[in-house]
Design an enzyme around this catalytic site. Structure first.
Site, PDB file in Angstrom:
ATOM      1  N   GLU A   1      -3.684  -1.737   2.334  1.00 37.51           N
ATOM      2  CA  GLU A   1      -3.828  -0.976   1.215  1.00 37.51           C
ATOM      3  C   GLU A   1      -2.254  -0.518   1.022  1.00 37.51           C
ATOM      4  O   GLU A   1      -1.590  -0.070   2.043  1.00 37.51           O
ATOM      5  CB  GLU A   1      -4.917   0.381   1.187  1.00 37.51           C
ATOM      6  CG  GLU A   1      -4.726   1.137   2.517  1.00 37.51           C
ATOM      7  CD  GLU A   1      -3.993   2.558   2.297  1.00 37.51           C
ATOM      8  OE1 GLU A   1      -3.454   2.494   1.019  1.00 37.51           O
ATOM      9  OE2 GLU A   1      -3.632   3.260   3.187  1.00 37.51           O
ATOM     10  N   GLY A   2      -2.241  -0.079  -0.006  1.00 39.21           N
ATOM     11  CA  GLY A   2      -0.755  -0.012  -0.702  1.00 39.21           C
ATOM     12  C   GLY A   2      -0.494   1.447  -0.840  1.00 39.21           C
ATOM     13  O   GLY A   2       0.870   1.853  -0.842  1.00 39.21           O
TER      14      GLY A   2
ATOM     15  N   LYS B   1      -3.393  10.852  -8.155  1.00 34.64           N
ATOM     16  CA  LYS B   1      -3.371   9.577  -8.022  1.00 34.64           C
ATOM     17  C   LYS B   1      -4.678   8.935  -7.685  1.00 34.64           C
ATOM     18  O   LYS B   1      -5.140   7.719  -7.964  1.00 34.64           O
ATOM     19  CB  LYS B   1      -2.204   9.389  -6.649  1.00 34.64           C
ATOM     20  CG  LYS B   1      -0.735   9.766  -7.401  1.00 34.64           C
ATOM     21  CD  LYS B   1       0.112   9.662  -6.183  1.00 34.64           C
ATOM     22  CE  LYS B   1       1.721   9.934  -6.530  1.00 34.64           C
ATOM     23  NZ  LYS B   1       2.617   9.906  -5.720  1.00 34.64           N
TER      24      LYS B   1
ATOM     25  N   CYS C   1      -4.981  11.508   3.827  1.00 34.00           N
ATOM     26  CA  CYS C   1      -6.529  11.708   3.883  1.00 34.00           C
ATOM     27  C   CYS C   1      -6.879  10.974   5.105  1.00 34.00           C
ATOM     28  O   CYS C   1      -8.085  11.524   5.487  1.00 34.00           O
ATOM     29  CB  CYS C   1      -7.122  11.122   2.634  1.00 34.00           C
ATOM     30  SG  CYS C   1      -6.836   9.469   2.403  1.00 34.00           S
ATOM     31  N   ASN C   2      -6.235  10.121   5.672  1.00 35.45           N
ATOM     32  CA  ASN C   2      -6.701   9.470   6.874  1.00 35.45           C
ATOM     33  C   ASN C   2      -5.662   9.619   8.061  1.00 35.45           C
ATOM     34  O   ASN C   2      -6.044   9.401   9.257  1.00 35.45           O
ATOM     35  CB  ASN C   2      -6.763   7.984   6.561  1.00 35.45           C
ATOM     36  CG  ASN C   2      -8.007   7.567   5.709  1.00 35.45           C
ATOM     37  OD1 ASN C   2      -9.192   8.166   5.882  1.00 35.45           O
ATOM     38  ND2 ASN C   2      -7.896   6.550   4.861  1.00 35.45           N
TER      39      ASN C   2
ATOM     40  N   GLY D   1     -10.764  15.755 -10.181  1.00 31.87           N
ATOM     41  CA  GLY D   1      -9.298  15.603  -9.839  1.00 31.87           C
ATOM     42  C   GLY D   1      -9.064  14.455 -10.234  1.00 31.87           C
ATOM     43  O   GLY D   1      -9.349  13.290 -10.241  1.00 31.87           O
TER      44      GLY D   1
ATOM     45  N   GLN E   1       3.119   6.617   0.630  1.00 35.93           N
ATOM     46  CA  GLN E   1       3.311   7.885   1.254  1.00 35.93           C
ATOM     47  C   GLN E   1       4.201   8.293   2.206  1.00 35.93           C
ATOM     48  O   GLN E   1       4.971   9.122   2.480  1.00 35.93           O
ATOM     49  CB  GLN E   1       1.965   8.427   1.951  1.00 35.93           C
ATOM     50  CG  GLN E   1       0.735   8.487   0.750  1.00 35.93           C
ATOM     51  CD  GLN E   1      -0.802   8.236   1.564  1.00 35.93           C
ATOM     52  OE1 GLN E   1      -0.837   7.575   2.307  1.00 35.93           O
ATOM     53  NE2 GLN E   1      -1.874   9.015   0.759  1.00 35.93           N
TER      54      GLN E   1
END
Length: 461
Positions: free
Chosen positions: A123-124, A204, A59-60, A201, A129
């Protein structure tokens, strides 16, 4: 005729878009869903100057890692591929692209895996990913030794940074930042306790949104998902909270009954558009009759035109920066601790990559020696009469030649093997490689590059 490669070796290159500088409008056009990663690898490796490739698309982040047989030509081909895939003109795309090569590319991926380059430091989700990239690449042609080695090492770095530093302590995820942003934007008379919450949604990211809402004290919410199975699993996991499942067909009706809407689906097209939202009833009086959308999907689930409505305020992942600017000094200190580890691991990986340079020389030296052996054995047998040559004699001569070759090669081969862990040994190994190439007239790595490029061009229809 092939020219222009005589001074060039293959390069590890990352070509990407940064969340810090590229608007979500462009990132979503280039976003590649996980199911399409193998296809993307195949198309990239079909380019004339790309030998290995992989896509890291979240997403980033949108980054393409390649081993380019020619740095300049490879970058041009990948940029053109990105342009044709996304529909963004190459001239516009180039304004946002960043390029990193070899050691800098390695360093960058290790920082990404450690969470240093994330919108939310530490962030994990990004480490998970990176692991998924390796899993998806298994067995895919083009996910070769260099790229797979790089990503596997990145996983080690990510784990080590999180184990040996406190970078993850207190770190927010994209999902928790989304919840924080929604709470920040609630009117004074509203609260997360009485605002009607809707999550679209239950993957995850959606599951994490639900958990963070619960942590904030939310006791009731509606979850829209394609199937009920995931929602039931979340409901079983979280106690004392009313989670109401609704199918995707009821989504618009559920939006009309909600004050705050979180969207997190893998849909490649917007689910929520201006005209249908315009016809919905207003949000509650406590919300100032204004509905809040927080969209953490890329591509976006909420069309950009929705924010034009007076009855709506829409936010996307780019707005999360408001939440994560706090504690800047603490973030910088944690980053410095992590950089020490990343520096060590980058050195080890680059040494391993350098050690791979000797592999072609090992193969060529053995092939050269084998050609000599076969020629000499045939010459010897040719001098013998037919009565002297039987299977036993032929095998004895063959074994003798093979034994001499193996014993002669043992020393040089030992001096060409290196695991990359010792820089002094590696330097000596590379010196030995160049010396053997000169002594035996072996082809250089440049010639191998030319052969690889020629082979790729000839395969084209």
């Amino acid at each position: 005729m092939m020219v222009g490669y005589t001074k060039e070796n293959s390069s590890l290159v990352v070509i990407g878009l940064s969340v810090h500088t590229t608007p979500v409008e462009l990132r979503e056009k280039l976003s590649i869903p996980e199911a399409e990663w193998p296809r993307a690898i195949g198309e990239l490796c079909g380019l004339n100057h790309i030998e290995e490739a992989v896509v890291l698309s979240t997403c980033n982040i949108m980054e393409i890692y390649v081993v380019a047989l020619s740095q300049h030509r490879g970058i041009k081909e990948v940029t053109e591929w990105m342009s044709s895939t996304s529909g963004i003109p190459a001239s516009e795309l180039s304004q946002y692209l960043f390029l990193l090569y070899n050691k800098d590319a390695t360093q960058h991926l290790f920082e990404v895996s450690a969470g240093l380059d994330s919108l939310v430091m530490g962030e994990g989700q990004i480490l998970a990913q990176v692991k998924q990239v390796v899993k998806a690449g298994q067995g895919v042609n083009g996910f070769g030794r260099n790229i797979s080695g790089l990503f596997k090492h990145a996983i080690t770095v990510g784990k080590r940074v999180r184990t040996e530093t406190n970078i993850s302590a207190g770190a927010v995820s994209v999902s928790s930042a989304a919840v924080e942003l929604a709470v920040m934007k609630l009117p004074d008379q509203a609260s997360h306790g009485n605002a009607r919450m809707l999550v679209i949604g239950a993957g995850k990211m959606g599951k994490l949104v639900i958990k963070h809402l619960v942590a904030k004290g939310c006791k009731k919410m509606v979850v829209v998902n394609r199937t009920e199975e995931r929602v039931s699993a979340i409901r079983d996991e979280i106690n004392d909270v009313e989670i109401i499942y609704k199918p995707l067909s009821d989504m618009l009706e559920c939006v009309g009954e909600a004050d705050v809407v979180f969207t997190s689906t893998a849909s490649e097209n917007p689910l929520i558009l201006k005209q249908p939202v315009k016809e919905l009833p207003f949000a509650s009086e406590e919300m100032g009759r204004k509905r809040l959308f927080v969209d953490i999907s890329v591509p976006r689930n909420v069309g950009s035109c929705v924010d034009d409505l007076e009855s709506v305020k829409a936010y996307n992942v780019d707005n999360l920066k408001e939440v994560v600017v706090a504690n800047k000094e603490d973030r910088l200190r944690k980053a410095m601790e992590a950089q020490v580890i990343i520096g060590e691991e980058s050195g080890q990986f680059e040494a391993w990559r350098d050690s791979l340079e000797t592999v072609p020389t090992i193969k060529k030296l053995r092939a050269y020696a084998e050609r000599l052996r076969i020629a000499e054995v045939e010459k010897c047998l040719g001098k013998m009469s037919d009565e002297d040559i039987n299977k036993k004699t032929q095998k004895a001569v063959d074994d003798l030649g093979r034994g001499i070759v193996n014993k002669m090669l043992h020393g040089p081969m030992q001096h060409l093997r290196c695991d990359g862990s010792d820089s002094r040994t590696l330097s000596e190994t590379l010196e030995n490689m160049h010396a053997l190439n000169r002594m035996f007239g072996l082809e250089t790595e440049v010639s191998v590059l030319e052969q690889k490029i020629r082979a790729k061009v000839e395969q084209k229809p």
